[in-house]
Design a protein around this motif. Structure first.
Motif, PDB file in Angstrom:
ATOM      1  N   MET A 161       0.588  -1.144  -0.047  1.00 39.92           N
ATOM      2  CA  MET A 161       0.193  -0.117  -0.197  1.00 39.92           C
ATOM      3  C   MET A 161       1.070   1.334  -0.077  1.00 39.92           C
ATOM      4  O   MET A 161       0.516   2.211  -0.418  1.00 39.92           O
ATOM      5  CB  MET A 161      -0.850   0.128   1.038  1.00 39.92           C
ATOM      6  CG  MET A 161      -1.759   1.209   1.265  1.00 39.92           C
ATOM      7  SD  MET A 161      -3.302   1.424   2.294  1.00 39.92           S
ATOM      8  CE  MET A 161      -2.813   0.326   3.526  1.00 39.92           C
ATOM      9  N   SER A 181       2.008   1.782  -3.478  1.00 39.38           N
ATOM     10  CA  SER A 181       1.031   2.264  -4.011  1.00 39.38           C
ATOM     11  C   SER A 181       1.000   3.948  -4.345  1.00 39.38           C
ATOM     12  O   SER A 181       0.423   4.471  -5.256  1.00 39.38           O
ATOM     13  CB  SER A 181      -0.332   1.626  -4.135  1.00 39.38           C
ATOM     14  OG  SER A 181      -0.849   2.394  -2.620  1.00 39.38           O
ATOM     15  N   TYR A 210       3.526   1.745  -7.570  1.00 40.91           N
ATOM     16  CA  TYR A 210       3.784   0.437  -7.401  1.00 40.91           C
ATOM     17  C   TYR A 210       3.275  -0.366  -6.368  1.00 40.91           C
ATOM     18  O   TYR A 210       3.738   0.013  -5.259  1.00 40.91           O
ATOM     19  CB  TYR A 210       5.293   0.386  -7.455  1.00 40.91           C
ATOM     20  CG  TYR A 210       5.876   1.112  -9.106  1.00 40.91           C
ATOM     21  CD1 TYR A 210       5.841   0.236 -10.102  1.00 40.91           C
ATOM     22  CD2 TYR A 210       6.535   2.306  -9.081  1.00 40.91           C
ATOM     23  CE1 TYR A 210       6.585   0.836 -11.284  1.00 40.91           C
ATOM     24  CE2 TYR A 210       6.793   2.919 -10.190  1.00 40.91           C
ATOM     25  CZ  TYR A 210       6.810   2.164 -11.371  1.00 40.91           C
ATOM     26  OH  TYR A 210       7.401   2.642 -12.349  1.00 40.91           O
ATOM     27  N   SER A 211       2.547  -1.606  -6.489  1.00 40.44           N
ATOM     28  CA  SER A 211       2.290  -2.333  -5.466  1.00 40.44           C
ATOM     29  C   SER A 211       3.277  -3.209  -5.093  1.00 40.44           C
ATOM     30  O   SER A 211       2.746  -4.238  -4.920  1.00 40.44           O
ATOM     31  CB  SER A 211       0.683  -2.812  -5.652  1.00 40.44           C
ATOM     32  OG  SER A 211      -0.102  -1.813  -5.696  1.00 40.44           O
ATOM     33  N   ILE A 251      -4.674   8.232  -1.716  1.00 39.35           N
ATOM     34  CA  ILE A 251      -5.047   6.935  -2.572  1.00 39.35           C
ATOM     35  C   ILE A 251      -6.950   6.636  -2.699  1.00 39.35           C
ATOM     36  O   ILE A 251      -7.199   5.569  -3.150  1.00 39.35           O
ATOM     37  CB  ILE A 251      -4.374   5.690  -2.124  1.00 39.35           C
ATOM     38  CG1 ILE A 251      -4.808   5.534  -0.542  1.00 39.35           C
ATOM     39  CG2 ILE A 251      -3.036   5.735  -2.246  1.00 39.35           C
ATOM     40  CD1 ILE A 251      -4.110   4.257   0.268  1.00 39.35           C
TER      41      ILE A 251
END
Length: 125
Positions: free
Chosen positions: A22, A25, A29-30, A89
């Motif tokens: 997370m 992200s 990029y996860s 997010i």
């Protein structure tokens, strides 16, 4: 050094909780590895924002430095995972649940380590 030291310990806790993807992200990029790198960069920057302006306070003693770090960690718990990250997010802000309580613990540990290491480094200068 304080931000990096606290960030490594807190990052290990985040890895055990599966939170690093997370964090990754935030930059698109996860990935746990990218998340860990992002977390360390943030940890160093946040550590410097305490250490540079408050160096004289952190030099006073270990207990003072630990308490200052503890309060600073709690402040960043509210700012980071409860406000800034959810806004970035697209998640709801100020969500209190089991995950956020674990995050609070991690931020408090980070803050104490930051304060103590900063004290030791500043006293040697």
């Amino acid at each position: 050094m304080g931000g990096l030291s606290g960030g490594v310990v807190f990052g290990a806790l985040m890895a055990m909780m599966g939170m690093l993807p997370m964090i990754g992200s935030l930059v698109g990029y996860s990935s746990a590895v990218i998340g860990f790198i992002v977390h360390l960069v943030i940890s160093v920057v946040i550590g410097l924002t305490l250490t540079l302006p408050f160096a004289s306070l952190l030099k006073r003693g270990l207990v003072v430095s630990a308490v200052v770090g503890l309060v600073y960690g709690a402040l960043w718990w509210v700012l980071g995972p409860l406000l800034i990250m959810p806004l970035m997010i697209g998640m709801p802000i100020l969500t209190l649940d089991g995950s956020s309580m674990m995050s609070l613990l991690g931020h408090l540990i980070y803050g104490v380590i930051l304060g103590l290491v900063a004290h030791l480094v500043l006293r040697r200068r």
